[in-house]
Design an enzyme around this catalytic site. Structure first.
Site, short mmCIF file in Angstrom:
data_model
loop_
_atom_site.label_atom_id
_atom_site.label_comp_id
_atom_site.label_asym_id
_atom_site.label_seq_id
_atom_site.Cartn_x
_atom_site.Cartn_y
_atom_site.Cartn_z
N GLU A 263 -21.54 2.80 -32.70
CA GLU A 263 -20.43 1.87 -32.90
C GLU A 263 -19.66 1.64 -31.60
OE1 GLU A 263 -18.04 2.89 -36.32
OE2 GLU A 263 -19.73 3.80 -37.32
N GLY B 136 -21.43 7.64 -35.35
CA GLY B 136 -20.23 7.36 -36.12
C GLY B 136 -19.11 6.90 -35.21
#
Length: 614
Positions: free
Chosen positions: A231, A174
């Site tokens: 990410e 995340g």
């Protein structure tokens, strides 16, 4: 910055809202080049629930670890919303990577002092420590003080017991917890150790004992695989403080996925289960290129990928309203071309590079991005800053926004928004997601993905999409029951019924075919079910066999006259291990590794080796 994927773990309180589930009925769509002001409420019928609502499409949704606190969103809320049987996958967000061991871990430690605050942080209490009362529990039974597994993990396990087709994935990383991915993926040894630790903790369920909860096998059966949410490899567009190796991250990312696939398959060979592997895919071409996300070979490891279809614009551009999830390019967008984004263009970054759209879902948001001080109702007007939000300025839940001001929709851009005279919010609505669901079907994608469930407590948006998926032909990648194949699948007779002489041009491996295109190959006519390139007719499910081009069966594609001695016929429900043989389509197939439900010849890189006709 555009395309930020901020998932703030705010625990600020809010009052629970529980209303009657009511999906919007068919709404009038705006004419070309125009937009329509819509009423703020409508009468509608609730779409039918059940596995048939998915109809072969994925409907994936994220459940956040921190949502059980201030948001007061529990797993039981999925049941109360009536959408538990309309979802195919729930991604639990998130698991962290330890900064010292570079392994999956559990801890009760808040965000720390270091850059981006992720070192050693975790919430084992929310994961498997928190007790639920009978009223809060999916099963209706209260947790006992001495059971090894409680928390959201146990609630998800109970949800799976009530919905056997549902898959639960642990999502790693995340926005906040991607800091150490690059280090964990850097070498063969670090990759193997990292993946092994994750399989041990989440798939085998060996949780550390914390405050009396956990232990060996405590979480076994909760998770069906991993969702990789790095990410972003090779890119500086992630959170500040992330480790990034621009030269090597792309190759290491690809190798990390292969390591996950290898270890999951190896463990699956012992348990007789297929463990899935998905990933959250960026929309920004810069991030796609930096991480090699559109390399078709990474999908040899992934079961599917979820394409980010939101955060395309936001109040980081404080003085310009605009769309955060527009389906098509907006000609009115005043920004320079390199800063303009659309879902259509992002998808093309993948499919244009050879990625099969049937391995992709489209991500949609259960929240909006907004501005205040807006002086006009249409997009790309001036603003004075980010609109106020419950947890984050410029960000608000769909539940709150769905009744604010007046709703607008532009079919030509594929975008919806709301405006109250001051605040301007870009969001998805039942009308915009209906358009996107139809676009998903038209493009041959495998379904939808949602971030995240607590933003739409009544389940309006996923219910609308499930209803749309439930109409028409089945999707390209059924997940509810792998034995329930579409009626137009090739039969066991590879020759098919006689047909006229070939009228289609010969199949060309370099050509791109879309749904309905035909080609001749091996003396047969073939019709593409969806987009394909390089997948040989007769060796991939994308091609429907229309039969031989003449009254004779045509040449066998392998040139093997056959032996007349076939092993037992392949069945989708049987688990095969490496070396096992089965008959399918008049050929003998040998399993290269453990497999169940993978049709022989369905893909060039599949688990089956064609030994020729029998």
């Amino acid at each position: 910055m555009e395309l930020q994927h901020s998932r703030a773990a705010s625990n600020a309180g809010r009052r629970k809202r529980r209303t009657v589930v009511a999906s919007l009925a068919a709404l009038a769509v705006a004419g070309a080049g125009a937009f329509t002001a819509l009423a703020t409420s409508a009468n509608a019928e609730e779409p039918e629930a059940g596995t048939t609502a998915v109809n072969g499409y994925r409907n994936v949704a994220y459940f956040t670890q921190w949502g059980v606190y201030g948001r007061d969103y529990q797993v039981k809320d999925i049941v109360d919303a009536g959408i538990a049987d309309e979802l195919t996958h729930i991604n639990y967000a998130f698991g962290n990577i330890h900064h010292e061991t570079l392994e999956c871990f559990e801890a009760n430690k808040a965000q720390g002092e270091g850059p981006n605050g992720s070192d050693g942080a975790g919430d084992a209490y929310a994961d498997y420590g928190k007790s639920y009362t009978a009223a809060e529990s999916v099963s209706g039974v209260a947790d006992s003080w001495d059971q090894p597994l409680a928390g959201s993990f146990n609630q998800l396990k109970q949800l799976k017991e009530q919905n056997p087709d549902l898959k639960v994935m642990i999502s790693l990383g995340g926005w906040t917890w991607s800091k150490n991915f690059s280090l964990a993926a850097a070498t063969p040894e670090s990759r193997a150790n990292f993946v092994s630790s994750c399989v041990d903790q989440y798939i085998k369920g060996n949780l550390p004992v914390i405050d009396g909860r956990g232990g060996e096998g405590a979480a076994a059966g909760v998770f069906d695989g991993f969702d990789i949410d790095w990410e972003w490899p090779g890119s500086q567009n992630g959170a500040e403080g992330n480790h990034v190796d621009p030269e090597n991250d792309a190759a290491n990312f690809k190798a990390l996925l292969a390591e996950f696939r290898s270890q999951l398959d190896a463990y699956g060979a012992q348990t007789g289960e297929h463990y899935e592997l998905s990933a959250f895919l960026p929309a920004n071409p810069e991030d796609i290129a930096a991480g090699g996300w559109n390399d078709p070979e990474i999908f040899d490891s992934l079961d599917f990928g979820n394409l980010q279809g939101y955060d395309l614009h936001g109040a980081w551009d404080a003085d310009l309203t605009g769309h955060q999830g527009n389906l098509y390019p907006d000609p009115a967008d005043p920004r320079e071309p390199s800063r303009q984004f659309s879902i259509e263009e992002s998808l093309a970054e993948y499919t244009g590079n050879g990625v099969d759209p049937a391995q992709l879902t489209l991500g949609m948001a259960m929240y909006g991005r907004g501005w205040t001080g807006a002086t006009r109702s249409d997009a790309w007007g001036s603003a004075t800053g980010a609109a106020p939000g419950t947890y984050e300025a410029g960000n608000e839940d769909y539940d709150i926004l769905k009744n604010l001001g007046t709703e607008y929709f532009d079919e030509q851009v594929g975008a919806a928004w709301r405006y109250d005279g001051t605040q301007w919010w870009s969001l998805d609505t039942p009308q915009s997601v209906t358009q996107k669901a139809r676009w998903i079907k038209d493009q041959g994608l495998s379904g939808a993905m949602w971030w995240e469930l607590s933003g739409d407590e009544t389940g309006d948006l996923p219910a609308v999409v499930a209803a749309e998926f439930g109409s028409g032909d089945p999707g390209p990648d059924p997940t509810d029951d792998p034995t329930d194949e579409p009626t137009d699948e090739p039969t066991d007779d590879p020759t098919g019924p006689p047909a006229d002489d070939c009228t289609s041009a010969p199949w060309d491996a370099a050509a791109v075919y879309t749904g309905g295109d035909t080609a001749s190959h091996g003396g047969h006519e073939w019709e593409a079910r969806w987009w394909t390139q390089g997948e040989t007719p007769g060796g991939a499910d994308v091609w429907a066999d229309l039969g031989a081009c003449s009254g004779d069966p045509g040449p066998d594609p392998t040139g093997d006259p056959g032996t007349g001695d076939c092993p037992a016929a392949w069945t989708a429900g049987t688990a095969y291990t490496g070396g096992d043989e089965a008959e399918y389509g008049g050929h003998v197939w040998r399993a290269k590794w453990w497999t169940q439900g993978d049709t022989p010849g369905a893909g060039e890189w599949g688990p089956w080796e064609d030994l020729g006709a029998c």
